[in-house]
Motif scaffolding. Structure first.
Motif, short mmCIF file in Angstrom:
data_model
loop_
_atom_site.label_atom_id
_atom_site.label_comp_id
_atom_site.label_asym_id
_atom_site.label_seq_id
_atom_site.Cartn_x
_atom_site.Cartn_y
_atom_site.Cartn_z
N CYS A 297 0.85 -1.19 0.00
CA CYS A 297 0.00 0.00 0.00
C CYS A 297 0.89 1.24 0.00
O CYS A 297 1.67 1.46 0.93
CB CYS A 297 -0.93 0.00 1.21
N PHE A 298 0.78 2.03 -1.08
CA PHE A 298 1.46 3.32 -1.15
C PHE A 298 0.44 4.40 -0.77
O PHE A 298 -0.67 4.44 -1.34
CB PHE A 298 1.98 3.59 -2.56
N ARG A 299 0.81 5.25 0.17
CA ARG A 299 -0.12 6.29 0.65
C ARG A 299 0.47 7.67 0.42
O ARG A 299 1.56 7.99 0.88
CB ARG A 299 -0.43 6.10 2.13
N ILE A 300 -0.31 8.51 -0.30
CA ILE A 300 0.02 9.93 -0.45
C ILE A 300 -0.85 10.70 0.54
O ILE A 300 -2.08 10.55 0.53
CB ILE A 300 -0.25 10.42 -1.89
N GLN A 301 -0.21 11.51 1.35
CA GLN A 301 -0.94 12.32 2.33
C GLN A 301 -0.70 13.80 2.04
O GLN A 301 0.43 14.27 2.09
CB GLN A 301 -0.48 11.96 3.75
N LEU A 302 -1.79 14.50 1.73
CA LEU A 302 -1.70 15.91 1.36
C LEU A 302 -2.49 16.77 2.35
O LEU A 302 -3.57 16.37 2.78
CB LEU A 302 -2.26 16.14 -0.05
N PRO A 303 -1.98 17.94 2.70
CA PRO A 303 -2.74 18.82 3.59
C PRO A 303 -3.93 19.42 2.87
O PRO A 303 -3.86 19.76 1.69
CB PRO A 303 -1.71 19.91 3.97
N ARG A 304 -5.04 19.55 3.58
CA ARG A 304 -6.24 20.13 2.97
C ARG A 304 -6.05 21.63 2.82
O ARG A 304 -5.52 22.30 3.70
CB ARG A 304 -7.46 19.84 3.83
N LYS A 305 -6.50 22.14 1.70
CA LYS A 305 -6.41 23.57 1.43
C LYS A 305 -7.82 24.09 1.11
O LYS A 305 -8.66 23.37 0.56
CB LYS A 305 -5.46 23.85 0.26
N GLU A 306 -8.05 25.34 1.47
CA GLU A 306 -9.35 25.97 1.21
C GLU A 306 -9.21 26.94 0.04
O GLU A 306 -8.18 27.59 -0.14
CB GLU A 306 -9.82 26.74 2.44
N VAL A 307 -10.27 27.01 -0.75
CA VAL A 307 -10.28 27.93 -1.89
C VAL A 307 -11.72 28.37 -2.10
O VAL A 307 -12.68 27.62 -1.82
CB VAL A 307 -9.71 27.27 -3.16
N ASN A 308 -11.89 29.58 -2.59
CA ASN A 308 -13.24 30.08 -2.88
C ASN A 308 -13.77 29.44 -4.15
O ASN A 308 -13.17 29.58 -5.22
CB ASN A 308 -13.24 31.60 -3.04
N GLU A 309 -14.84 28.69 -4.00
CA GLU A 309 -15.38 28.00 -5.18
C GLU A 309 -16.18 28.97 -6.05
O GLU A 309 -16.84 29.86 -5.56
CB GLU A 309 -16.29 26.85 -4.70
#
Length: 470
Positions: free
Chosen positions: A458-470
């Protein structure tokens, strides 16, 4: 505090830590001198008063004895001795009473009795003389008690002073301990700060971070010299990195055209367009085609890796994770069919994240092709994505030979390949997982190999959540 050398910094820090100890020793010595002086003064007073009181009592005994003798045998010689004894007694009383600043009643009473007793020659009644002598003894006893009270008062005063000094010394010691701790922390910070900066510079160089900490304008010259050496080393590494990138770019581009010609020529030979080949010739041509495919794959990976190295900053936008994953997996239907493998996508259709779609797609491409190449034939490959806490977690899982923990970290280094053979019998370039690692790093996250309950790899990519104006 600005010191020019590390030796001065260490010695200065040492002396800073010694300041509270010196102050404590000085205060202790001052208190000791004060107590010693008070003790010596009180001891002298006690000895003096005891000696004078003993002499007073001796003179009183002489007065009582000589006056009594004169009363029995009135002779001029006895009268002279009695008068002398009374004078001695009077002087001693006056001397002792000078120690009492309040003019004590005991002294006044004793002086009055001595004055009355000095008229002993006119006493015709023995009872009157006995009464006067008894009054003298009582007044003398009262004076003794008064002196004892004075001595006890001085002793209590000395004890109170000692207790006060002890309390003051305790608070002073506590304050100096706190001050010493503060100075020690300050001194250690003065030493640790430049060393920590060197560590930050080394870490920035190790992670290929172009933004190094600002150069120090002052500090210990030995550490400043090491810092300057690190900056020169970083500049040299950047130069070598540019040379390496340029070499990869030019080599890959220069090799791509002749490789295409070689491959095309081998295919013409294999198809017999220039004449039928013998079995041995066909085998050689097959080997040439296989080697050409491998070399062409290496060139493609080098170009991909070079493009990744040249990308300075990612471009973030809102991405539908299900669509990106589905598009990626659809590109490998042919390879999946050849290995009788299938891909299961476990991503919510509504899942959207803020990321760089090109970098994330490149990372997914390499993980999926790695799973296809090393996963068991006739098995499932699972790609999942979900949000856990403040991170987006992307897993690519497959059944196959588990990767031992000792080699998990080095697999993400450039040109590092696994030891197990690929399903397509092609030797990889060793850049795929390195590209995944660099893509994850550019996106602010990381990639690692984890143990999973239901799959072997199992390869796991962990990315921080980012907020953006939709």
């Amino acid at each position: 505090m600005q010191l020019s050398s590390l030796r001065q910094l260490i010695l200065g820090s040492f002396f800073m830590a010694l300041i509270p100890l010196i102050a404590l020793l000085w205060q202790g010595k001052s208190d000791f001198v004060s107590v010693s002086k008070l003790t010596a003064s009180n001891t002298g007073f006690f000895v003096f008063m005891t000696s004078e009181l003993r002499e007073l009592e001796s003179f009183g005994d002489d007065v009582e004895r000589l006056v009594s003798q004169y009363q029995v045998l009135p002779k001029p010689q006895l009268q002279e001795l009695a008068d002398e004894a009374i004078d001695n007694y009077s002087r001693k009383v006056a001397f002792l009473c000078e120690e009492f600043s309040d003019g004590s009643a005991e002294c006044r009473e004793l002086v009055l009795i001595i004055s009355q007793l000095s008229e002993y020659t006119s006493f015709n009644d023995n009872m009157l003389l006995d009464a006067q002598l008894a009054s003298l003894r009582d007044a003398q006893a009262k004076l003794r008690l008064k002196i004892q009270v004075l001595i006890n008062t001085k002793i209590m005063t000395q004890q109170s002073l000692l207790e006060e000094l002890q309390v003051r010394q305790s608070w002073f010691t506590l304050a100096l301990v706190v001050l010493s701790l503060g100075l020690t922390l300050l001194a250690s910070q003065l030493i640790i700060k430049p060393v920590k900066k060197l560590k930050d510079i080394i870490e920035a160089i190790a992670t290929n971070d172009n933004q190094l900490p600002r150069k120090s304008r002052n500090g210990p010259r030995e550490l400043v010299a090491v810092e300057q050496d690190l900056y020169r080393l970083n500049d040299r590494l950047q130069q070598l990195e540019k040379v390496r990138t340029a070499l990869l770019r030019h080599a890959a581009h220069e090799l791509k055209t002749p490789m295409a010609s070689i491959k095309e020529g081998c295919e013409i030979l294999e198809q017999g367009m220039v004449g039928k080949l013998s079995d041995m010739q066909s085998e050689v041509v097959s080997l040439l085609i296989s080697s050409t495919d491998r070399l062409n794959l290496l060139i493609v990976k080098l170009l991909d890796y070079n493009a990744l190295l040249q990308q300075a900053e990612p471009t973030f936008e809102l991405v539908n994770m299900y669509k990106l994953t589905n598009d990626c997996c659809n590109d490998y239907k042919l390879l999946l069919a050849q290995n009788e493998q299938s891909i299961v996508i476990r991503v919510e259709p509504t899942l959207k994240i803020v990321t760089d779609p090109e970098l994330l797609r490149r990372a997914l491409d390499n993980l999926v092709t790695n799973a296809i190449a090393h996963g068991n034939l006739k098995s499932e490959i699972i790609v999942s994505a979900s949000e856990i806490g403040d991170h987006t977690v992307i897993d690519v899982m497959n059944m196959g030979k588990p990767i031992n923990k000792a080699s998990r970290v080095e697999l993400f280094e450039p040109f590092k390949r696994g030891q197990d053979p690929r399903n397509d019998k092609v030797t990889g370039a060793g850049l795929g997982l390195s590209i995944v690692s660099d893509c994850a790093r550019l996106l602010g996250g990381n990639v690692k190999i984890i143990d999973h309950q239901y799959t072997d790899v199992c390869f796991r990519i962990q990315l921080p959540r980012k907020e953006v104006n939709e």
